[in-house]
Design a protein around this motif. Structure first.
Motif, PDB file in Angstrom:
ATOM      1  N   ASN A 133       0.804  -1.227   0.000  1.00 41.34           N
ATOM      2  CA  ASN A 133       0.000   0.000   0.000  1.00 41.34           C
ATOM      3  C   ASN A 133       0.838   1.279   0.000  1.00 41.34           C
ATOM      4  OD1 ASN A 133      -2.436  -1.504   0.145  1.00 41.34           O
ATOM      5  ND2 ASN A 133      -2.173  -1.709   2.362  1.00 41.34           N
ATOM      6  N   SER A 135       0.447   3.816  -1.772  1.00 40.39           N
ATOM      7  CA  SER A 135      -0.440   4.967  -1.923  1.00 40.39           C
ATOM      8  C   SER A 135      -0.946   5.450  -0.568  1.00 40.39           C
ATOM      9  CB  SER A 135      -1.615   4.621  -2.843  1.00 40.39           C
ATOM     10  OG  SER A 135      -2.387   3.556  -2.299  1.00 40.39           O
ATOM     11  N   SER A 136      -1.218   4.499   0.346  1.00 38.81           N
ATOM     12  CA  SER A 136      -1.655   4.884   1.695  1.00 38.81           C
ATOM     13  C   SER A 136      -0.522   5.555   2.457  1.00 38.81           C
ATOM     14  CB  SER A 136      -2.141   3.647   2.459  1.00 38.81           C
ATOM     15  OG  SER A 136      -3.266   3.064   1.831  1.00 38.81           O
ATOM     16  N   ASP A 139      -0.328   9.045   1.238  1.00 39.49           N
ATOM     17  CA  ASP A 139      -1.403   9.854   1.819  1.00 39.49           C
ATOM     18  C   ASP A 139      -1.020  10.326   3.221  1.00 39.49           C
ATOM     19  OD1 ASP A 139      -2.926   9.529  -0.424  1.00 39.49           O
ATOM     20  OD2 ASP A 139      -4.134   7.886   0.386  1.00 39.49           O
ATOM     21  N   LEU A 140      -0.396   9.431   3.998  1.00 35.97           N
ATOM     22  CA  LEU A 140       0.009   9.805   5.356  1.00 35.97           C
ATOM     23  C   LEU A 140       1.136  10.835   5.320  1.00 35.97           C
ATOM     24  CD1 LEU A 140      -0.172   9.550   8.359  1.00 35.97           C
ATOM     25  CD2 LEU A 140       1.100   7.390   8.246  1.00 35.97           C
ATOM     26  N   ARG A 143      -0.405  14.093   4.432  1.00 37.29           N
ATOM     27  CA  ARG A 143      -1.140  14.664   5.566  1.00 37.29           C
ATOM     28  C   ARG A 143      -0.185  15.358   6.531  1.00 37.29           C
ATOM     29  NH1 ARG A 143      -4.830  11.359  10.028  1.00 37.29           N
ATOM     30  NH2 ARG A 143      -5.453  13.202  11.232  1.00 37.29           N
ATOM     31  N   ARG A 191       4.586   2.429   9.517  1.00 40.49           N
ATOM     32  CA  ARG A 191       3.875   1.154   9.560  1.00 40.49           C
ATOM     33  C   ARG A 191       4.063   0.433  10.895  1.00 40.49           C
ATOM     34  NH1 ARG A 191       2.964  -0.173   4.017  1.00 40.49           N
ATOM     35  NH2 ARG A 191       4.025   1.323   2.657  1.00 40.49           N
ATOM     36  N   GLY A 197      -0.691  -2.538   8.957  1.00 34.51           N
ATOM     37  CA  GLY A 197      -1.402  -1.264   9.067  1.00 34.51           C
ATOM     38  C   GLY A 197      -0.431  -0.132   9.321  1.00 34.51           C
ATOM     39  N   PHE A 198      -0.981   1.020   9.695  1.00 35.97           N
ATOM     40  CA  PHE A 198      -0.164   2.208   9.932  1.00 35.97           C
ATOM     41  C   PHE A 198      -0.325   2.675  11.378  1.00 35.97           C
ATOM     42  CE2 PHE A 198      -0.710   2.002   5.413  1.00 35.97           C
ATOM     43  CZ  PHE A 198       0.508   2.445   4.910  1.00 35.97           C
ATOM     44  N   TYR A 201      -1.694   8.562  13.827  1.00 33.65           N
ATOM     45  CA  TYR A 201      -1.183   9.794  13.212  1.00 33.65           C
ATOM     46  C   TYR A 201      -0.477  10.688  14.228  1.00 33.65           C
ATOM     47  CZ  TYR A 201      -1.062  14.301  10.879  1.00 33.65           C
ATOM     48  OH  TYR A 201      -0.636  15.495  10.347  1.00 33.65           O
TER      49      TYR A 201
END
Length: 299
Positions: A133, A135-136, A139-140, A143, A191, A197-198, A201
């Motif tokens: 992932n 792309s995820s 995105d993070l 952000r 990660r 998962g991540f 935040y």
């Protein structure tokens, strides 16, 4: 002499003789990893090759058969990326200087300083494409880059970072972040250890504040601790200022968001019946009433 060298999760086996020099070892590693020899740093048995001359033999450097070595270093591709970022920055600065030399124009600035906005930021976001992932992960990273509180402290303290990227869980597993060459590159552990998962935040953002502090201070001394605490306070206080109806508890860096009951007492300022009606309404209605009351008090 059989040596095992680890670099960014990859392991390389080399066969050399004790009389070979460190320069020979660096050349072979450059061929394998694309990391230029001058940027290689070898760690083994509590020692580092950085202070040693390339003409020192492997035996004189303390390397022995079967020894495991950890290598740190930036690849040529990453250096080219940073150079491209710097070239782009210089081009933008030249354009801004040329515009300034021509005098004022009819355009009005809507920000404090466009040149500062260009300089004090993350110039490139780079997820690790070989991990799940990407792309995820991007995105993070995006952000974090767009986070208003982070942008605020970067502008205020003049922080510029060439590349914001990932630190894979298998790469330096004891670290949550890494700052390379005082802001040339910042790596963050996005990660979970099992790649399923991540991370949260806010925890990643705290690590980012820690690594931004290394733009100024390399060691974890009192100077570092003071600036790191200051950055975290700045982030919390900035967020509290843009959140309507949020109070800051001194300089602790903790943001206090009042409950419905507290809000009735602190911000509504109405009769007992108004407080009761708030509790009977829906959550959305309560939030709206509290917001209106706070805005009225601020006016």
């Amino acid at each position: 002499m059989e040596l095992t060298v680890s670099h960014r999760g990859q392991t390389y086996s080399l066969s050399l003789i004790p009389e070979d020099t460190l320069g020979v070892l660096h050349t072979k590693l450059e061929e394998l990893t694309a990391t230029p020899a001058p940027l290689q740093k070898l760690l083994y048995k509590g020692k580092s090759s950085r202070a040693l001359d390339d003409q020192v033999t492997l035996q004189e450097a303390g390397l022995k058969d079967g020894m495991k070595i950890q290598m740190l270093g930036t690849t040529a591709k990453e250096i080219d990326g940073v150079k491209a970022v710097e070239d782009d920055k210089q081009k933008r600065e030249r354009i801004m200087r040329e515009r300034a030399s021509k005098g004022p124009t009819k355009l009005r600035s809507t920000g404090s300083s466009s040149s500062n906005d260009l300089n004090y930021r993350f110039h490139k976001l780079l997820p690790l494409e070989h991990l799940p992932n990407p792309s995820s992960a991007l995105d993070l990273l995006q952000r974090l880059s767009d986070d208003p509180a982070i942008r605020h402290v970067m502008q205020k303290y003049k922080f510029a970072v060439g590349i914001l990227t990932e630190l894979a869980p298998h790469e330096h597993p004891e670290l949550l972040g890494l700052n390379v060459n005082a802001g040339q590159q910042i790596k963050l552990r996005l990660r979970t250890d099992r790649y399923d998962g991540f991370r949260a935040y806010r925890e990643v953002r705290k690590v980012l504040c820690h690594e931004l502090t290394h733009n100024v201070w390399g060691d974890h001394d009192n100077n570092f601790k003071e600036l790191n605490s200051l950055l975290n306070r700045e982030v919390a206080e900035y967020e509290s200022r843009v959140k309507t109806g949020t109070n800051v508890l001194g300089y602790s860096g903790e943001v206090y968001e009042p409950s419905v009951e507290d809000s009735c007492l602190q911000t509504v300022g109405g009769s007992e019946s108004s407080a009761v009606s708030l509790l009977e309404d829906s959550a959305e209605d309560r939030r709206r009433r509290i917001l209106e009351a706070v805005e009225k008090r601020l006016r």
